[in-house]
Design an enzyme around this catalytic site. Structure first.
Site, PDB file in Angstrom:
ATOM      1  N   ASP A 289      -4.617 -12.781   4.109  1.00  0.00           N
ATOM      2  CA  ASP A 289      -5.673 -12.310   4.382  1.00  0.00           C
ATOM      3  C   ASP A 289      -7.105 -12.627   3.549  1.00  0.00           C
ATOM      4  O   ASP A 289      -8.124 -12.356   4.032  1.00  0.00           O
ATOM      5  CB  ASP A 289      -5.821 -10.798   4.644  1.00  0.00           C
TER       6      ASP A 289
ATOM      7  N   ASP B 122      -2.687 -10.649  -2.351  1.00  0.00           N
ATOM      8  CA  ASP B 122      -3.389 -10.055  -0.948  1.00  0.00           C
ATOM      9  C   ASP B 122      -4.813  -9.618  -1.171  1.00  0.00           C
ATOM     10  O   ASP B 122      -5.258  -9.409  -2.080  1.00  0.00           O
ATOM     11  CB  ASP B 122      -2.425  -8.765  -0.412  1.00  0.00           C
TER      12      ASP B 122
ATOM     13  N   HIS C  91       0.935  -1.276   0.100  1.00  0.00           N
ATOM     14  CA  HIS C  91       0.004   0.016  -0.079  1.00  0.00           C
ATOM     15  C   HIS C  91       0.794   1.269   0.161  1.00  0.00           C
ATOM     16  O   HIS C  91       0.456   2.435   0.045  1.00  0.00           O
ATOM     17  CB  HIS C  91      -1.190   0.004   1.137  1.00  0.00           C
TER      18      HIS C  91
HETATM   19  N1  Q9C Z   1      -9.898  -2.173  11.288  1.00  0.00           N
HETATM   20  C1  Q9C Z   1      -2.381  -4.987   4.393  1.00  0.00           C
HETATM   21  O1  Q9C Z   1      -3.075  -6.155   4.248  1.00  0.00           O
HETATM   22  N2  Q9C Z   1      -8.136  -1.389   6.998  1.00  0.00           N
HETATM   23  N3  Q9C Z   1      -3.061  -4.007   4.864  1.00  0.00           N
HETATM   24  C2  Q9C Z   1      -8.552  -1.413   8.518  1.00  0.00           C
HETATM   25  C3  Q9C Z   1     -10.037  -2.613   9.769  1.00  0.00           C
HETATM   26  C4  Q9C Z   1      -6.827  -1.524   6.507  1.00  0.00           C
HETATM   27  C5  Q9C Z   1      -4.462  -3.859   4.792  1.00  0.00           C
HETATM   28  C6  Q9C Z   1      -9.896  -1.667   8.865  1.00  0.00           C
HETATM   29  C7  Q9C Z   1      -6.395  -2.609   5.793  1.00  0.00           C
HETATM   30  C8  Q9C Z   1      -5.023  -2.401   5.459  1.00  0.00           C
HETATM   31  C9  Q9C Z   1      -0.980  -5.329   3.988  1.00  0.00           C
HETATM   32 ZN    ZN Z   2      -4.354  -7.067   2.994  1.00  0.00          ZN
END
Ligand code: Q9C
Ligand code: ZN
Length: 337
Positions: A279, A190, A156
Site C-alpha cells: 500500500d 506496510d 494491526h
Molecule cells: N476507508 C492494513 O493495511 N483505514 N490495514 C481505513 C479508509 C484503515 C489498513 C480508512 C486502514 C487499515 C493491513
Molecule cells: Zn497497510
C-alpha cells in the site's frame, strides 16, 4: 524460494466499512489475493496451498501466547450469522463476557473497519496456519526465502485489541515460533504502522520490531507508531519506528530502509520476518506514498543483502490493478525461484 498461499481466503469477504460515520466499500477484499496469485502463476512461481483444516494444537498454543487467551477462545467459538460490528468499545481493559455478540466484540475490536463475518475465523486461522507452516519451513531450510501469500492480514492485531482489517497477528505467530530457536527481527514495510506486532513484543528483547510507515499523526492506526516508542522493560531499546510524511518517493524511502536495516543488523537476529504491504505504491487508493512498482525489487535486494534467513508475510496493498505486479517485483528482487 517457497511460496505458500491460502486457497480458501475468499470465505472472508467484507462488503463495507465505516469511516467517520460513512459507509464505504471494503478495501480488504478477495480480489487482492486473486490478482497476486494470477500474476505469480503467470510468472511460473510454484505455489503450495495450505488448506483450511481444524486449527492445529501447535498453532493454538502460539495464538494463546501472542494474543489474550480470552480473545482466542471467544473468536474461535462465536458463530456470527451476519457481519458483526462492535457497538460499544470497551476501553476498560477488563474483558466482560456478558451481553449481545456485538457487545462482546467490543471487548476486542478497536474500530469499524474490521467486521467479524461467519467465516472470518476459518479464513484468519488458515492464514495463521499458513504462516506457521512457512516459519517451520524456514527453520528447516534457512537458505530458502519463504513467502506466505494469504489474507486477512495481521499486523494491526495486538495482544487483546484488534482492528485495521486484522484478526490474528500472522507475523507474530511466526516470530513467536522462531524465537524458540533463535532471536527474531520483524521489519514492517506496510504503509501503516505495525501496531499489533509492536504491542505483542513491546516488552521483549528476543523479538525486535521495526516499522516504516505514514506518520500516525495523519494516518491509521493514529494512536501508535511514533518515533519515541522504543519498548519497555526487557524490551526497552528493541522497537524502532520510522514515521514518514505524505508523498515519499523511491529516493526518499531508500535511505530510511537502509537505516532500519542497519539497526536490525546491529542486533544480529537469526531470523528476519518481513511484513510486506504494498500500500506504499503510488496508485494505492487509501494511502499517499509514491513508490514505483520497480522499486519493490530494489527494496527486496536491499533486504536480502543482510543475509538473514527470511520469511515474507503479506499484509496490505489495495490497488487491485497493480498489487500482483508489485508483489512480483518484490519477489524478483530476491533472485530465487
Ligand atoms: N476507508 C492494513 O493495511 N483505514 N490495514 C481505513 C479508509 C484503515 C489498513 C480508512 C486502514 C487499515 C493491513
Ligand atoms: Zn497497510
Amino acid at each position: 524460494m517457497h511460496i505458500f498461499y491460502t486457497p480458501d481466503h475468499g470465505r472472508h469477504a467484507p462488503q463495507f466499512e465505516f469511516f467517520n460515520g460513512e459507509q464505504v466499500p471494503a478495501s480488504e477484499i478477495p480480489m487482492r489475493l486473486e490478482q497476486i496469485l494470477r500474476v505469480l502463476r503467470r510468472e511460473n512461481y510454484p505455489l503450495t496451498p495450505v488448506q483450511n483444516t481444524p486449527v492445529s494444537l501447535v498453532l493454538l498454543d502460539l495464538l494463546n501466547t501472542i494474543h489474550a487467551p480470552e480473545y482466542i477462545t471467544w473468536i474461535q467459538n462465536i458463530q456470527p450469522e451476519n457481519a458483526l460490528y462492535p457497538s460499544v468499545f470497551n476501553a476498560s481493559g477488563t474483558v466482560r463476557q456478558s451481553g449481545h455478540p456485538s457487545i462482546q466484540w467490543g471487548n476486542f475490536c478497536s474500530d469499524l473497519f474490521t467486521p467479524l463475518l461467519p467465516d472470518t475465523w476459518a479464513a484468519a486461522s488458515t492464514m495463521a496456519q499458513a504462516v506457521y507452516t512457512g516459519a517451520e519451513r524456514l527453520r528447516e531450510n534457512p537458505q530458502e526465502i519463504v513467502v506466505v501469500m494469504g489474507r486477512p492480514p495481521g499486523h494491526h492485531a495486538g495482544r487483546s485489541q484488534v482492528g485495521g482489517y486484522c484478526y490474528l497477528n500472522n507475523a507474530a505467530v511466526a516470530a513467536e515460533f522462531l524465537s524458540r530457536t533463535g532471536s527474531v527481527a520483524v521489519l514492517d514495510v506496510d504503509y501503516h504502522h505495525g501496531n499489533g506486532t509492536q504491542d505483542i513484543f513491546y516488552d521483549r528483547s528476543d523479538v525486535i520490531t521495526c516499522s516504516i510507515h505514514a506518520d500516525p499523526v495523519r494516518k491509521f492506526p493514529y494512536f501508535a507508531g511514533f518515533e519515541d516508542e522504543r519498548g519497555i522493560e526487557a524490551g526497552d531499546g528493541y522497537n524502532r519506528n520510522f514515521p514518514l510524511p505524505p508523498g515519499v518517493t523511491d529516493e526518499q524511502y531508500q535511505p530510511v530502509l537502509e537505516s532500519a536495516l542497519k539497526w536490525i543488523h546491529s542486533n544480529n537476529p537469526q531470523y528476519l520476518i518481513v511484513s510486506l504491504g504494498v500500500d506504499t505504491h503510488e496508485s494505492d487508493p487509501i494511502a499517499d506514498f509514491q513508490l514505483s512498482t520497480a522499486y519493490y525489487s530494489q527494496m527486496a535486494q536491499t533486504i536480502v543483502q543482510l543475509g538473514i534467513p527470511t520469511l515474507v508475510v503479506l499484509e496490505g496493498g489495495y490497488s487491485t490493478d497493480v498489487i500482483g505486479d508489485n508483489v512480483a517485483s518484490f519477489l524478483a528482487g530476491f533472485n530465487q525461484r
